[in-house]
Write a protein that holds these residues in place. Sequence first.
Motif, PDB file in Angstrom:
ATOM      1  N   UNK A 147      -8.421   7.844 -10.320  1.00  0.00           N
ATOM      2  CA  UNK A 147      -8.525   6.705 -11.236  1.00  0.00           C
ATOM      3  C   UNK A 147      -7.151   6.277 -11.740  1.00  0.00           C
ATOM      4  N   UNK A 148      -6.323   7.261 -12.099  1.00  0.00           N
ATOM      5  CA  UNK A 148      -4.972   6.940 -12.585  1.00  0.00           C
ATOM      6  C   UNK A 148      -4.167   6.266 -11.491  1.00  0.00           C
ATOM      7  N   UNK A 149      -4.213   6.841 -10.285  1.00  0.00           N
ATOM      8  CA  UNK A 149      -3.450   6.251  -9.177  1.00  0.00           C
ATOM      9  C   UNK A 149      -3.941   4.836  -8.850  1.00  0.00           C
ATOM     10  N   UNK A 150      -5.240   4.628  -8.949  1.00  0.00           N
ATOM     11  CA  UNK A 150      -5.791   3.304  -8.651  1.00  0.00           C
ATOM     12  C   UNK A 150      -5.240   2.230  -9.579  1.00  0.00           C
ATOM     13  N   UNK A 151      -4.845   2.634 -10.786  1.00  0.00           N
ATOM     14  CA  UNK A 151      -4.366   1.671 -11.786  1.00  0.00           C
ATOM     15  C   UNK A 151      -2.857   1.454 -11.766  1.00  0.00           C
ATOM     16  N   UNK A 152      -2.139   2.149 -10.887  1.00  0.00           N
ATOM     17  CA  UNK A 152      -0.680   2.003 -10.855  1.00  0.00           C
ATOM     18  C   UNK A 152      -0.317   0.542 -10.551  1.00  0.00           C
ATOM     19  N   UNK A 153       0.512  -0.083 -11.406  1.00  0.00           N
ATOM     20  CA  UNK A 153       0.877  -1.487 -11.185  1.00  0.00           C
ATOM     21  C   UNK A 153       1.882  -1.640 -10.041  1.00  0.00           C
ATOM     22  N   UNK A 154       1.631  -2.622  -9.195  1.00  0.00           N
ATOM     23  CA  UNK A 154       2.481  -2.909  -8.041  1.00  0.00           C
ATOM     24  C   UNK A 154       2.830  -4.397  -8.048  1.00  0.00           C
ATOM     25  N   UNK A 155       4.106  -4.714  -7.794  1.00  0.00           N
ATOM     26  CA  UNK A 155       4.529  -6.104  -7.652  1.00  0.00           C
ATOM     27  C   UNK A 155       4.617  -6.421  -6.167  1.00  0.00           C
ATOM     28  N   UNK A 156       3.875  -7.454  -5.752  1.00  0.00           N
ATOM     29  CA  UNK A 156       3.687  -7.695  -4.332  1.00  0.00           C
ATOM     30  C   UNK A 156       4.104  -9.113  -3.938  1.00  0.00           C
ATOM     31  N   UNK A 157       5.111  -9.234  -3.046  1.00  0.00           N
ATOM     32  CA  UNK A 157       5.443 -10.549  -2.482  1.00  0.00           C
ATOM     33  C   UNK A 157       4.623 -10.786  -1.212  1.00  0.00           C
ATOM     34  N   UNK A 158       4.977 -11.791  -0.448  1.00  0.00           N
ATOM     35  CA  UNK A 158       4.283 -12.033   0.818  1.00  0.00           C
ATOM     36  C   UNK A 158       4.592 -10.893   1.797  1.00  0.00           C
ATOM     37  N   UNK A 159       3.756 -10.761   2.808  1.00  0.00           N
ATOM     38  CA  UNK A 159       3.952  -9.706   3.802  1.00  0.00           C
ATOM     39  C   UNK A 159       5.301  -9.830   4.500  1.00  0.00           C
ATOM     40  N   UNK A 160       5.748 -11.058   4.761  1.00  0.00           N
ATOM     41  CA  UNK A 160       7.037 -11.244   5.430  1.00  0.00           C
ATOM     42  C   UNK A 160       8.179 -10.752   4.546  1.00  0.00           C
ATOM     43  N   UNK A 161       8.092 -11.015   3.240  1.00  0.00           N
ATOM     44  CA  UNK A 161       9.124 -10.535   2.307  1.00  0.00           C
ATOM     45  C   UNK A 161       9.062  -9.019   2.182  1.00  0.00           C
ATOM     46  N   UNK A 162       7.849  -8.480   2.164  1.00  0.00           N
ATOM     47  CA  UNK A 162       7.697  -7.016   2.127  1.00  0.00           C
ATOM     48  C   UNK A 162       8.414  -6.391   3.323  1.00  0.00           C
ATOM     49  N   UNK A 163       8.214  -6.982   4.489  1.00  0.00           N
ATOM     50  CA  UNK A 163       8.831  -6.453   5.711  1.00  0.00           C
ATOM     51  C   UNK A 163      10.354  -6.490   5.617  1.00  0.00           C
TER      52      UNK A 163
END
Length: 406
Positions: free
Chosen positions: A144-160
């Motif tokens: 449950x704790x891990x499920x709530x970890x906040x993540x900042x997500x750009x587009x898949x191309x930027x992630x790559x």
Amino acid sequence: MSEWKKVKLGEIASAIQTGPFGSQLHQSDYSDVGTPVVMPKDIVCGKIDVSTIARVESHHVERLSRHKINEGDILYARRGDVGKCAYTDKSQTGWLCGTGCLRVTIDNAKAMPEFVFFQLQKKDTIGWVEKHAIGATMLNLNTSILSDVPIELPTLSTQYKIATILSRYDSLIENYQKQIKLLEEAAQRLYKEWFVDLHFPGHENTKTVDGVPEGWEKKKIGDVVKTTSGGTPSRSNSNYYSGNILWVKTKELMDGFIFDTEEKVTQEAINKSSAKIVPEASILLAMYGATIGKLGIASKNMSCNQACCVLLLSKDNPLRWYLFNWLLLNREFLISQGKGAAQPNLSQDMIRKFELVVPDDNTLLSYHRLVNVLYMKIKSLQSQISLLTEARDRLLPKLMSGEIAV
């Protein structure tokens, strides 16, 4: 930053799962050969360290098939140092997520697993995990704790693009680590040849007296080297931890040179506590805790906590690398001699009383000269790793926040 969005880890994961419980995988199930089982102790610097990894035979793997690791899975320690995690590569596919770990599988359609792993390495994210973990004496994580970890997500191309940049640092670091391993193996191989198999130079013409080569002596560690320990400055004074003197905790002992530490203290902190300056070239040995028996080498003057035993050896002391390799080779024996009901504990007094055979001066000096060349190469490579890690860690939050565009 307009293309970035905030999500929770559970929203981009196809699964977040605990490893098998102790009732499913017993100590008696482990063997010397077979499929590796990743435990929290094996999660080191974002990778899986196989040096002391446990293994199980194939019938246990099939029985626990739901815990098999896939490439790109992220493994977390469930208790203790809950901020650390490891990214798994192709070679580790089919290994088992062990007791005490959590396995995160990212949905590739929603996010790039390697990018998410780098996000989880941000200091802010590690701090969030530690803050939300439960437990007074030891921090614990759950799904449950891990499920709530906040993540900042750009587009898949930027992630790559971001993951590619950061991976270059990791690739260089990994290359240097492989070189270090070869140099360490060479030093240990020479130690075993000379001092275990007794094929040292001139052994053919050396008599044996009282079970040891002539001129060699049985001595206690305390007879050949002085020892000391450290201390922990008061946590109530935050200014004590705002200095530039490295302060080593036993979890930072990795059997190599120490170039940086998580916390740094002031001279005042040392003056007003049992902590003290550890001279450059000293060997640090963990006396208790999860890292008992682990070693470190002071790359410069620094300090340490009370869980470290410090063996005071200068750069030119011919005993330095002999004793370091003796401690490596005899680690399991040292740990087995530890006292304590819950877990083994060593003390300075115990360490000083351990007996070893000390070779004659000429043999010691010859060994020191040969392996010192290897260890100076290791020191240089570890220094490069430290600089690369520092550069990567400075770049990480800037890339991950969109401050630096890609």
